[in-house]
Design an enzyme around this catalytic site. Structure first.
Site, PDB file in Angstrom:
ATOM      1  N   HIS A 153      12.541 -12.293  -5.786  1.00  0.00           N
ATOM      2  CA  HIS A 153      13.368 -11.854  -4.700  1.00  0.00           C
ATOM      3  C   HIS A 153      14.821 -12.804  -5.153  1.00  0.00           C
ATOM      4  O   HIS A 153      15.559 -12.562  -4.330  1.00  0.00           O
ATOM      5  CB  HIS A 153      13.716 -10.997  -4.070  1.00  0.00           C
ATOM      6  CG  HIS A 153      14.444  -9.543  -4.289  1.00  0.00           C
ATOM      7  ND1 HIS A 153      13.789  -8.105  -4.270  1.00  0.00           N
ATOM      8  CD2 HIS A 153      15.958  -9.662  -5.242  1.00  0.00           C
ATOM      9  CE1 HIS A 153      15.309  -7.468  -4.134  1.00  0.00           C
ATOM     10  NE2 HIS A 153      16.484  -8.194  -4.780  1.00  0.00           N
TER      11      HIS A 153
ATOM     12  N   ASP B 267      11.892 -10.747 -10.757  1.00  0.00           N
ATOM     13  CA  ASP B 267      12.039 -10.943  -9.887  1.00  0.00           C
ATOM     14  C   ASP B 267      11.290 -10.157  -8.424  1.00  0.00           C
ATOM     15  O   ASP B 267      11.568 -10.473  -7.454  1.00  0.00           O
ATOM     16  CB  ASP B 267      13.580 -11.380 -10.540  1.00  0.00           C
ATOM     17  CG  ASP B 267      14.491 -11.775  -8.644  1.00  0.00           C
ATOM     18  OD1 ASP B 267      13.048 -13.221  -8.537  1.00  0.00           O
ATOM     19  OD2 ASP B 267      15.572 -11.519  -8.497  1.00  0.00           O
TER      20      ASP B 267
ATOM     21  N   ARG C 249      14.637  -2.788  -9.943  1.00  0.00           N
ATOM     22  CA  ARG C 249      14.392  -2.978  -9.138  1.00  0.00           C
ATOM     23  C   ARG C 249      12.438  -2.770  -8.849  1.00  0.00           C
ATOM     24  O   ARG C 249      12.493  -2.598 -10.475  1.00  0.00           O
ATOM     25  CB  ARG C 249      14.175  -1.958  -8.269  1.00  0.00           C
ATOM     26  CG  ARG C 249      16.199  -1.825  -7.026  1.00  0.00           C
ATOM     27  CD  ARG C 249      15.559  -2.856  -6.149  1.00  0.00           C
ATOM     28  NE  ARG C 249      16.367  -2.936  -5.474  1.00  0.00           N
ATOM     29  CZ  ARG C 249      17.679  -3.882  -5.235  1.00  0.00           C
ATOM     30  NH1 ARG C 249      16.900  -4.201  -5.915  1.00  0.00           N
ATOM     31  NH2 ARG C 249      18.511  -3.904  -4.702  1.00  0.00           N
TER      32      ARG C 249
ATOM     33  N   GLU D  52       7.261  -5.024  -1.610  1.00  0.00           N
ATOM     34  CA  GLU D  52       7.839  -5.576  -1.724  1.00  0.00           C
ATOM     35  C   GLU D  52       8.398  -6.115  -0.374  1.00  0.00           C
ATOM     36  O   GLU D  52       8.483  -7.377   0.819  1.00  0.00           O
ATOM     37  CB  GLU D  52       9.091  -6.813  -2.692  1.00  0.00           C
ATOM     38  CG  GLU D  52      10.368  -6.102  -2.341  1.00  0.00           C
ATOM     39  CD  GLU D  52      10.926  -6.828  -3.101  1.00  0.00           C
ATOM     40  OE1 GLU D  52      12.937  -7.154  -3.569  1.00  0.00           O
ATOM     41  OE2 GLU D  52      11.300  -6.700  -4.566  1.00  0.00           O
TER      42      GLU D  52
END
Length: 337
Positions: free
Chosen positions: A295, A258, A234, A263
């Site tokens: 992501h 990622d 995360r 976000e």
């Protein structure tokens, strides 16, 4: 049961439709679950949400008032859900914990090798007919020290993969797994010890109050200057502002991730014509020693199939007035992790 699926993405709907197999009435909407969009759940028994949706105390109370009794996450992470409020209300919450740890672990390796072997730069050069190798020198993974923060399902797979490369593996977790030490020579150490001795560090822990901003200036200062940091967990586990300063001052070699701390409302959307006014995101994207993917680690056919199947298996349990094996309570969460 009537089901409302928030944050429905075009790429996942066919998988959900196949898993549903016309059993339930399902409505798909692209809107994120927020205090403003909670009212759209009026008349539905179940809502399904994604990791970027807001299932805070306020939102859950709104949903409960609108008649929603069940919430199913199409993700393993549940840091966006207030479980205390859900338990107080009597609302059932479930997630998709085992949809495909392989997808996430394999993406971590893809990020690592993209940075290490300069894949993006190589591709750009070749498209410009520049075939020099001067800027494309990487290193063997063999015998390098890999630090894995978190040895849950994904972390265990990373141990196996990196052991296959011939790496020496250090690990940090509140729960030691002796089998990893026995089978793969994993050495459990403190976080500072891991950071000071690893060439590559991979973050694979859930976001909790304990792991929030775990990677900050103090921890980064423990790292070697040639460290590559990988984040497939995360974004908020890393303190973004302090990481950017470290990257700019070459305190570590590179960051491949990622996920991104802020976000929400950015990832999973095409923002090319309406770019977010996010200074930190722009700085990350512009840094030459950063690789950022949107992501997408979970985005494999196998993972999407599994997520959809787990989603509807929980709903079937609830329809039959039984408990889903994937239900989340504070007690079960502690056991699972």
């Amino acid at each position: 049961m009537k089901i409302l699926i928030y944050s429905a993405k075009d790429f996942e709907i066919p998988f959900l439709e196949k898993a549903n197999n016309d059993q339930f009435r399902v409505k798909y909407i692209a809107d994120r679950l927020t205090p403003k969009t909670a009212r759209l759940a009026l008349g539905f028994n179940v809502v399904s949400i994604f990791s970027s949706d807001d299932a805070s105390s306020k939102v859950l109370e709104l949903l409960w008032g609108f008649g929603v009794k069940y919430v199913i996450l199409r993700s393993a992470g549940y840091d966006n859900v207030n479980l205390k409020t859900a338990e107080r209300l009597g609302m059932s919450i479930a997630n998709a914990p085992d949809y495909s740890p392989n997808a996430i672990a394999e993406h971590a390796v893809a990020l690592l090798q993209t940075v290490n072997r300069k894949i993006i730069l190589a591709d750009t050069q070749v498209h410009n007919y520049n075939f020099l190798l001067d800027n494309l020198i990487g290193f063997d993974l063999y015998k390098k020290k890999i630090g894995i923060i978190g040895t849950g399902k994904i972390g265990k797979l990373l141990v196996k993969i990196m052991h296959g490369f011939g790496c020496e593996i250090l690990a940090n977790d509140v729960n030691k797994d002796d089998s990893l030490s026995e089978k793969f020579d994993v050495e459990y150490v403190t976080l500072k010890n891991l950071c000071s001795n690893s060439n590559i560090i991979i973050i694979a822990v859930p976001l909790t109050t304990e792991t929030h901003h775990m990677i900050d200036t103090k921890i980064i200062d423990c790292m070697k200057k040639d460290t590559i940091l990988i984040n497939i967990a995360r974004g908020a586990i890393v303190k973004t502002e302090e990481l950017i300063l470290a990257l700019k001052s070459n305190k570590i070699r590179a960051y491949a991730t990622d996920v991104y701390e802020y976000e929400d409302e950015v990832f999973f959307y095409d923002r090319s014509q309406n770019r977010p006014k996010d200074v930190l995101l722009k700085q990350l994207i512009d840094l030459p020693n950063v690789v950022l993917t949107p992501h997408q680690a979970f985005a494999t056919q196998e993972a999407l199939t599994s997520i959809a199947q787990i989603t509807f298996s929980s709903i079937i349990c609830w329809q039959n007035e039984s408990t889903s094996p994937y239900e989340l309570t504070e007690e079960l969460v502690i056991t699972r992790d």
